[in-house]
Design a protein around this motif. Structure first.
Motif, PDB file in Angstrom:
ATOM      1  N   GLU A  51      18.043 -12.070  -2.623  1.00 31.33           N
ATOM      2  CA  GLU A  51      19.549 -12.974  -2.941  1.00 31.33           C
ATOM      3  C   GLU A  51      18.725 -14.042  -2.920  1.00 31.33           C
ATOM      4  O   GLU A  51      19.505 -15.015  -3.875  1.00 31.33           O
ATOM      5  N   ASN A  52      18.588 -14.880  -2.655  1.00 33.10           N
ATOM      6  CA  ASN A  52      17.772 -16.275  -2.153  1.00 33.10           C
ATOM      7  C   ASN A  52      16.134 -16.486  -3.218  1.00 33.10           C
ATOM      8  O   ASN A  52      15.924 -15.588  -2.561  1.00 33.10           O
ATOM      9  N   PRO A  53      16.391 -17.361  -4.198  1.00 30.73           N
ATOM     10  CA  PRO A  53      15.451 -18.139  -4.815  1.00 30.73           C
ATOM     11  C   PRO A  53      14.535 -17.776  -4.723  1.00 30.73           C
ATOM     12  O   PRO A  53      13.323 -18.134  -5.420  1.00 30.73           O
TER      13      PRO A  53
ATOM     14  N   GLY B 149       7.925 -13.633  -7.266  1.00 34.56           N
ATOM     15  CA  GLY B 149       8.504 -14.186  -8.273  1.00 34.56           C
ATOM     16  C   GLY B 149       9.289 -15.178  -7.401  1.00 34.56           C
ATOM     17  O   GLY B 149      10.717 -15.626  -8.327  1.00 34.56           O
ATOM     18  N   PHE B 150       9.588 -15.441  -6.442  1.00 32.64           N
ATOM     19  CA  PHE B 150      10.090 -16.647  -5.583  1.00 32.64           C
ATOM     20  C   PHE B 150       9.659 -18.001  -5.765  1.00 32.64           C
ATOM     21  O   PHE B 150       8.351 -17.813  -6.214  1.00 32.64           O
ATOM     22  N   ALA B 151      10.261 -18.553  -5.724  1.00 35.06           N
ATOM     23  CA  ALA B 151      10.149 -20.020  -5.622  1.00 35.06           C
ATOM     24  C   ALA B 151       9.582 -20.469  -4.148  1.00 35.06           C
ATOM     25  O   ALA B 151      10.476 -19.597  -2.866  1.00 35.06           O
ATOM     26  N   VAL B 152       8.896 -21.353  -3.756  1.00 35.74           N
ATOM     27  CA  VAL B 152       8.052 -21.317  -2.259  1.00 35.74           C
ATOM     28  C   VAL B 152       8.362 -22.763  -1.705  1.00 35.74           C
ATOM     29  O   VAL B 152       8.129 -23.252  -2.485  1.00 35.74           O
ATOM     30  N   GLU B 153       9.080 -22.825  -0.954  1.00 37.73           N
ATOM     31  CA  GLU B 153       9.090 -23.557  -0.173  1.00 37.73           C
ATOM     32  C   GLU B 153       8.002 -23.638   1.157  1.00 37.73           C
ATOM     33  O   GLU B 153       7.652 -23.347   2.277  1.00 37.73           O
ATOM     34  N   PHE B 154       6.855 -24.796   0.894  1.00 38.46           N
ATOM     35  CA  PHE B 154       5.595 -25.086   1.237  1.00 38.46           C
ATOM     36  C   PHE B 154       5.912 -26.209   2.797  1.00 38.46           C
ATOM     37  O   PHE B 154       5.823 -27.538   2.285  1.00 38.46           O
TER      38      PHE B 154
END
Length: 75
Positions: free
Chosen positions: A26-28, A65-70
């Motif tokens: 559910e988290n993008p 397909g997730f955005a990634v927080e580096f």
């Protein structure tokens, strides 16, 4: 570390990462630091570095397909 142990550990780590992504679908976006902590909880003796784990996490998250927080700390 032997090749057999390395392969087994990598496979188990990848499964843990994928399970984390599925549990948080559910988290993008996904935080590299949060997933590293989750993997370290499951495998406290994991010999992969945070850098290696971050690479596995980023690849799996991007493929899914997730955005990634580096946001992982880099020495």
């Amino acid at each position: 570390m032997t090749d057999v142990v390395s392969t087994l550990t990598s496979s188990e780590v990848r499964q843990t990462i994928i399970r984390y992504l599925l549990d948080n679908v559910e988290n993008p976006s996904v935080s590299i630091t949060e997933v590293i902590h989750a993997v370290r909880e499951r495998f406290p003796l994991c010999e992969l570095t945070d850098w290696e784990l971050g690479d596995y996490i980023a690849r799996a998250a991007i493929d899914a397909g997730f955005a990634v927080e580096f946001d992982a700390e880099v020495p």
